[in-house]
Design a protein around this motif. Structure first.
Motif, PDB file in Angstrom:
ATOM      1  N   PHE A 257       3.498 -10.099  -4.766  1.00 38.67           N
ATOM      2  CA  PHE A 257       2.044 -10.265  -4.692  1.00 38.67           C
ATOM      3  C   PHE A 257       1.656 -11.192  -3.540  1.00 38.67           C
ATOM      4  O   PHE A 257       0.722 -10.913  -2.784  1.00 38.67           O
ATOM      5  CB  PHE A 257       1.495 -10.819  -6.012  1.00 38.67           C
ATOM      6  N   ILE A 258       2.386 -12.307  -3.378  1.00 39.07           N
ATOM      7  CA  ILE A 258       2.054 -13.285  -2.327  1.00 39.07           C
ATOM      8  C   ILE A 258       2.253 -12.680  -0.932  1.00 39.07           C
ATOM      9  O   ILE A 258       1.417 -12.849  -0.040  1.00 39.07           O
ATOM     10  CB  ILE A 258       2.919 -14.569  -2.481  1.00 39.07           C
ATOM     11  N   LEU A 259       3.365 -11.954  -0.754  1.00 34.22           N
ATOM     12  CA  LEU A 259       3.739 -11.459   0.581  1.00 34.22           C
ATOM     13  C   LEU A 259       3.214 -10.058   0.885  1.00 34.22           C
ATOM     14  O   LEU A 259       3.401  -9.570   2.006  1.00 34.22           O
ATOM     15  CB  LEU A 259       5.271 -11.460   0.725  1.00 34.22           C
ATOM     16  N   ALA A 260       2.583  -9.396  -0.108  1.00 37.13           N
ATOM     17  CA  ALA A 260       2.187  -7.986   0.044  1.00 37.13           C
ATOM     18  C   ALA A 260       1.358  -7.749   1.310  1.00 37.13           C
ATOM     19  O   ALA A 260       0.349  -8.422   1.516  1.00 37.13           O
ATOM     20  CB  ALA A 260       1.403  -7.524  -1.174  1.00 37.13           C
ATOM     21  N   PRO A 261       1.790  -6.765   2.140  1.00 41.02           N
ATOM     22  CA  PRO A 261       1.018  -6.449   3.350  1.00 41.02           C
ATOM     23  C   PRO A 261      -0.224  -5.602   3.042  1.00 41.02           C
ATOM     24  O   PRO A 261      -1.123  -5.493   3.866  1.00 41.02           O
ATOM     25  CB  PRO A 261       2.017  -5.649   4.200  1.00 41.02           C
ATOM     26  N   SER A 262      -0.261  -5.003   1.835  1.00 43.83           N
ATOM     27  CA  SER A 262      -1.418  -4.170   1.476  1.00 43.83           C
ATOM     28  C   SER A 262      -1.691  -4.296  -0.019  1.00 43.83           C
ATOM     29  O   SER A 262      -0.820  -4.699  -0.796  1.00 43.83           O
ATOM     30  CB  SER A 262      -1.120  -2.701   1.809  1.00 43.83           C
ATOM     31  N   LEU A 263      -2.906  -3.897  -0.421  1.00 41.16           N
ATOM     32  CA  LEU A 263      -3.301  -4.025  -1.832  1.00 41.16           C
ATOM     33  C   LEU A 263      -2.473  -3.153  -2.779  1.00 41.16           C
ATOM     34  O   LEU A 263      -2.119  -3.613  -3.866  1.00 41.16           O
ATOM     35  CB  LEU A 263      -4.796  -3.724  -1.990  1.00 41.16           C
ATOM     36  N   PRO A 264      -2.101  -1.898  -2.423  1.00 45.50           N
ATOM     37  CA  PRO A 264      -1.270  -1.113  -3.350  1.00 45.50           C
ATOM     38  C   PRO A 264       0.064  -1.785  -3.686  1.00 45.50           C
ATOM     39  O   PRO A 264       0.517  -1.745  -4.834  1.00 45.50           O
ATOM     40  CB  PRO A 264      -1.045   0.203  -2.588  1.00 45.50           C
ATOM     41  N   ILE A 265       0.681  -2.430  -2.676  1.00 46.09           N
ATOM     42  CA  ILE A 265       1.956  -3.138  -2.929  1.00 46.09           C
ATOM     43  C   ILE A 265       1.687  -4.374  -3.801  1.00 46.09           C
ATOM     44  O   ILE A 265       2.464  -4.708  -4.696  1.00 46.09           O
ATOM     45  CB  ILE A 265       2.650  -3.506  -1.595  1.00 46.09           C
ATOM     46  N   ALA A 266       0.548  -5.039  -3.553  1.00 43.13           N
ATOM     47  CA  ALA A 266       0.182  -6.199  -4.383  1.00 43.13           C
ATOM     48  C   ALA A 266      -0.005  -5.789  -5.850  1.00 43.13           C
ATOM     49  O   ALA A 266       0.318  -6.557  -6.764  1.00 43.13           O
ATOM     50  CB  ALA A 266      -1.101  -6.838  -3.845  1.00 43.13           C
ATOM     51  N   PHE A 267      -0.504  -4.560  -6.081  1.00 42.55           N
ATOM     52  CA  PHE A 267      -0.654  -4.048  -7.450  1.00 42.55           C
ATOM     53  C   PHE A 267       0.700  -3.974  -8.161  1.00 42.55           C
ATOM     54  O   PHE A 267       0.809  -4.319  -9.341  1.00 42.55           O
ATOM     55  CB  PHE A 267      -1.302  -2.652  -7.447  1.00 42.55           C
ATOM     56  N   ILE A 268       1.732  -3.505  -7.448  1.00 43.82           N
ATOM     57  CA  ILE A 268       3.089  -3.430  -8.024  1.00 43.82           C
ATOM     58  C   ILE A 268       3.541  -4.838  -8.416  1.00 43.82           C
ATOM     59  O   ILE A 268       4.070  -5.072  -9.506  1.00 43.82           O
ATOM     60  CB  ILE A 268       4.076  -2.798  -7.030  1.00 43.82           C
ATOM     61  N   GLY A 269       3.289  -5.793  -7.515  1.00 48.34           N
ATOM     62  CA  GLY A 269       3.669  -7.184  -7.785  1.00 48.34           C
ATOM     63  C   GLY A 269       2.990  -7.743  -9.015  1.00 48.34           C
ATOM     64  O   GLY A 269       3.619  -8.369  -9.866  1.00 48.34           O
ATOM     65  N   VAL A 270       1.685  -7.465  -9.144  1.00 48.87           N
ATOM     66  CA  VAL A 270       0.936  -8.061 -10.257  1.00 48.87           C
ATOM     67  C   VAL A 270       1.341  -7.439 -11.602  1.00 48.87           C
ATOM     68  O   VAL A 270       1.368  -8.121 -12.631  1.00 48.87           O
ATOM     69  CB  VAL A 270      -0.587  -7.962  -9.985  1.00 48.87           C
ATOM     70  N   ALA A 271       1.718  -6.145 -11.582  1.00 53.20           N
ATOM     71  CA  ALA A 271       2.194  -5.499 -12.815  1.00 53.20           C
ATOM     72  C   ALA A 271       3.516  -6.121 -13.266  1.00 53.20           C
ATOM     73  O   ALA A 271       3.713  -6.400 -14.461  1.00 53.20           O
ATOM     74  CB  ALA A 271       2.356  -3.997 -12.596  1.00 53.20           C
ATOM     75  N   LEU A 272       4.422  -6.369 -12.314  1.00 49.54           N
ATOM     76  CA  LEU A 272       5.709  -7.025 -12.625  1.00 49.54           C
ATOM     77  C   LEU A 272       5.484  -8.455 -13.107  1.00 49.54           C
ATOM     78  O   LEU A 272       6.136  -8.922 -14.042  1.00 49.54           O
ATOM     79  CB  LEU A 272       6.599  -7.053 -11.372  1.00 49.54           C
ATOM     80  N   TRP A 273       4.574  -9.149 -12.457  1.00 51.05           N
ATOM     81  CA  TRP A 273       4.223 -10.531 -12.819  1.00 51.05           C
ATOM     82  C   TRP A 273       3.718 -10.575 -14.267  1.00 51.05           C
ATOM     83  O   TRP A 273       4.174 -11.397 -15.077  1.00 51.05           O
ATOM     84  CB  TRP A 273       3.182 -11.012 -11.811  1.00 51.05           C
ATOM     85  N   GLY A 274       2.818  -9.661 -14.627  1.00 52.57           N
ATOM     86  CA  GLY A 274       2.280  -9.620 -15.993  1.00 52.57           C
ATOM     87  C   GLY A 274       3.331  -9.289 -17.032  1.00 52.57           C
ATOM     88  O   GLY A 274       3.430  -9.938 -18.080  1.00 52.57           O
ATOM     89  N   ALA A 275       4.161  -8.272 -16.726  1.00 48.73           N
ATOM     90  CA  ALA A 275       5.222  -7.885 -17.664  1.00 48.73           C
ATOM     91  C   ALA A 275       6.221  -9.026 -17.842  1.00 48.73           C
ATOM     92  O   ALA A 275       6.636  -9.349 -18.969  1.00 48.73           O
ATOM     93  CB  ALA A 275       5.928  -6.631 -17.156  1.00 48.73           C
ATOM     94  N   GLY A 276       6.585  -9.658 -16.732  1.00 49.41           N
ATOM     95  CA  GLY A 276       7.587 -10.730 -16.783  1.00 49.41           C
ATOM     96  C   GLY A 276       7.111 -11.964 -17.529  1.00 49.41           C
ATOM     97  O   GLY A 276       7.885 -12.643 -18.207  1.00 49.41           O
ATOM     98  N   ALA A 277       5.803 -12.251 -17.417  1.00 41.86           N
ATOM     99  CA  ALA A 277       5.262 -13.460 -18.066  1.00 41.86           C
ATOM    100  C   ALA A 277       4.946 -13.255 -19.543  1.00 41.86           C
ATOM    101  O   ALA A 277       4.556 -14.183 -20.236  1.00 41.86           O
ATOM    102  CB  ALA A 277       3.996 -13.902 -17.327  1.00 41.86           C
ATOM    103  N   SER A 278       5.134 -12.029 -20.042  1.00 38.86           N
ATOM    104  CA  SER A 278       4.604 -11.667 -21.367  1.00 38.86           C
ATOM    105  C   SER A 278       5.282 -12.354 -22.551  1.00 38.86           C
ATOM    106  O   SER A 278       4.626 -12.680 -23.531  1.00 38.86           O
ATOM    107  CB  SER A 278       4.692 -10.146 -21.559  1.00 38.86           C
ATOM    108  N   LEU A 279       6.596 -12.546 -22.483  1.00 42.40           N
ATOM    109  CA  LEU A 279       7.323 -12.955 -23.699  1.00 42.40           C
ATOM    110  C   LEU A 279       7.750 -14.420 -23.723  1.00 42.40           C
ATOM    111  O   LEU A 279       8.287 -14.887 -24.730  1.00 42.40           O
ATOM    112  CB  LEU A 279       8.558 -12.066 -23.908  1.00 42.40           C
ATOM    113  N   GLY A 280       7.540 -15.146 -22.617  1.00 37.50           N
ATOM    114  CA  GLY A 280       7.975 -16.546 -22.582  1.00 37.50           C
ATOM    115  C   GLY A 280       7.372 -17.376 -23.696  1.00 37.50           C
ATOM    116  O   GLY A 280       8.080 -18.077 -24.430  1.00 37.50           O
TER     117      GLY A 280
END
Length: 410
Positions: A307-330
């Motif tokens: 998400f931080i390094l994404a050169p475009s918004l579609p790639i940033a979307f992939i990052g934010v989905a992973l970020w949300g999934a990863g943060a879900s169970l902590g």
């Protein structure tokens, strides 16, 4: 006094449903208030600093509630404690509703929100203690699903807030109605929660005095495992809280997106998080709590870097989905780990929740101050570091001997 271990299947299911209901309604109530903040600001004619004081009153109340919850459970049991705090939540929300609209009295709103926060924080810990007890009674990982219900509640509450604002319904009518519905449904759910049983192992042993029980409740702060579980929760609470508070701004200021695009990003984050919470239990029962947390911390960290390094918004979307999934169970698995020992469950969950709440409350303003100096995307690298810390601490979530959940290979 009912022994929780001897409950029949029907009573167990009713108990589980009651706790699901509490989580769902906590989400609805919290988001209902948050969704009306623009109307609150306008009605009271206050600036951002005064809005900040309103939020601080609620946050400080929550922290005191969280820290006092273990003493409430030790003295009166979760069921009796909840019977007081759910009334307090309704009264606090009702006062806040009157203060921000019908009476237009800032002081009444502050008092209402402080009471709401206090009782909400205590309710939060006690329902997590009950959720952990349900989980042990069923012998299956259920904590992520309980937290998914909270997430669903926030989505429903925010949606209702949008509808009420669009229809021109004032905050007093809206939030007053939420307070009444909250009280009616939670009071009914409470009837299905079994009575508290004192945690004496030997039935012939004398029941410990109040002083001994309070001492035992505070003793948990000397246990290194409490701090290690706290590190897991701290990292993931920051990962979750920073998204809720700063993701939309990061999309607009960091990636030149529109405000509407920022809202879509936050929706993607929330959906990914809720979906993983709903599906997380069976995964934990298969591979175990520790490996699940390690894998998800890698996913969250990687997603945030993308998400931080994404050169475009579609790639940033992939990052934010992973970020949300990863943060879900902590957070839910940290709570589950804290409650492994039923004798210390209330104290440990309260301690773990206190660390999590500090992250939720102090994180956003600290990040805001830092981002003012170095920019929002650069600030998010701090969260990457905290996620890595959470992943490294994951071993602390290993179930202790006698725990019926979290070991894997079910």
């Amino acid at each position: 006094m009912i022994s929780r271990t001897s409950l029949d299947r029907r009573s167990l299911v009713r108990w589980r449903t009651a706790i699901f209901t509490l989580f769902l309604l906590c989400g609805v109530t919290f988001a209902s208030w948050a969704s009306r903040l623009p109307a609150v600001k306008q009605n009271l004619g206050i600036d951002d600093f005064e809005v900040g004081i309103l939020l601080f009153a609620m946050g400080a109340g929550s922290l005191i509630g969280v820290m006092s919850a273990n003493v409430i459970v030790v003295r009166w049991g979760a069921k009796r404690g909840l019977s007081v705090t759910i009334v307090g939540v309704a009264v606090g929300l009702f006062l806040a509703a009157l203060g921000v609209d019908a009476l237009s009295a800032y002081a009444v709103a502050v008092v209402g929100l402080a009471l709401l926060g206090l009782c909400f924080g205590a309710t939060d810990v006690m329902m997590n203690v009950e959720a952990a007890a349900v989980e042990q009674a069923f012998g299956r990982t259920l904590m992520p699903l309980f937290h998914a219900f909270f997430s669903l509640g926030t989505v429903a509450g925010a949606g209702m807030g949008v509808a009420m604002a669009a229809w021109g319904v004032g905050p007093s009518w809206h939030l007053g109605a939420v307070a009444v519905v909250w009280l009616a449904i939670t009071a009914n759910a409470l009837r299905s929660i079994p009575e508290h049983e004192t945690a004496t192992v030997d039935p012939d042993a004398a029941t410990p005095s109040r002083r001994e029980r309070v001492h035992a409740a505070l003793e948990v702060w000397r246990d290194p495992r409490t701090y290690a579980i706290g590190a897991i929760i701290l990292g993931m609470a920051f990962a979750e809280g920073s998204a809720n508070d700063w993701l939309t701004i990061a999309v607009v200021d960091g990636h030149d997106g529109s405000e509407a695009t920022g809202a879509i990003f936050l929706t993607v984050f929330s959906v990914a998080m809720t979906a993983f919470r709903a599906l997380g239990g069976p995964l934990v029962d298969r591979v175990g709590r520790v490996w699940t947390l390690r894998a998800l911390s890698i996913a969250a960290g990687l997603g945030l870097v993308i998400f931080i390094l994404a050169p475009s918004l579609p790639i940033a979307f992939i990052g934010v989905a992973l970020w949300g999934a990863g943060a879900s169970l902590g957070f839910p698995l940290g709570m589950s780990a804290a409650a492994d020992d039923p004798r210390k469950a209330a104290a440990s969950v309260s301690a773990a929740a206190t660390i999590g709440y500090v992250a939720f409350l102090c994180g956003p303003p600290v990040l805001g101050w830092i981002s003012h100096q170095i920019g929002i995307l650069n600030t998010l690298w701090i969260i990457v570091g905290l996620i890595a810390m959470s992943g490294l601490a994951s071993g602390a979530a290993k179930p202790i001997a006698g725990s019926k959940v979290g070991a894997g290979h079910h």
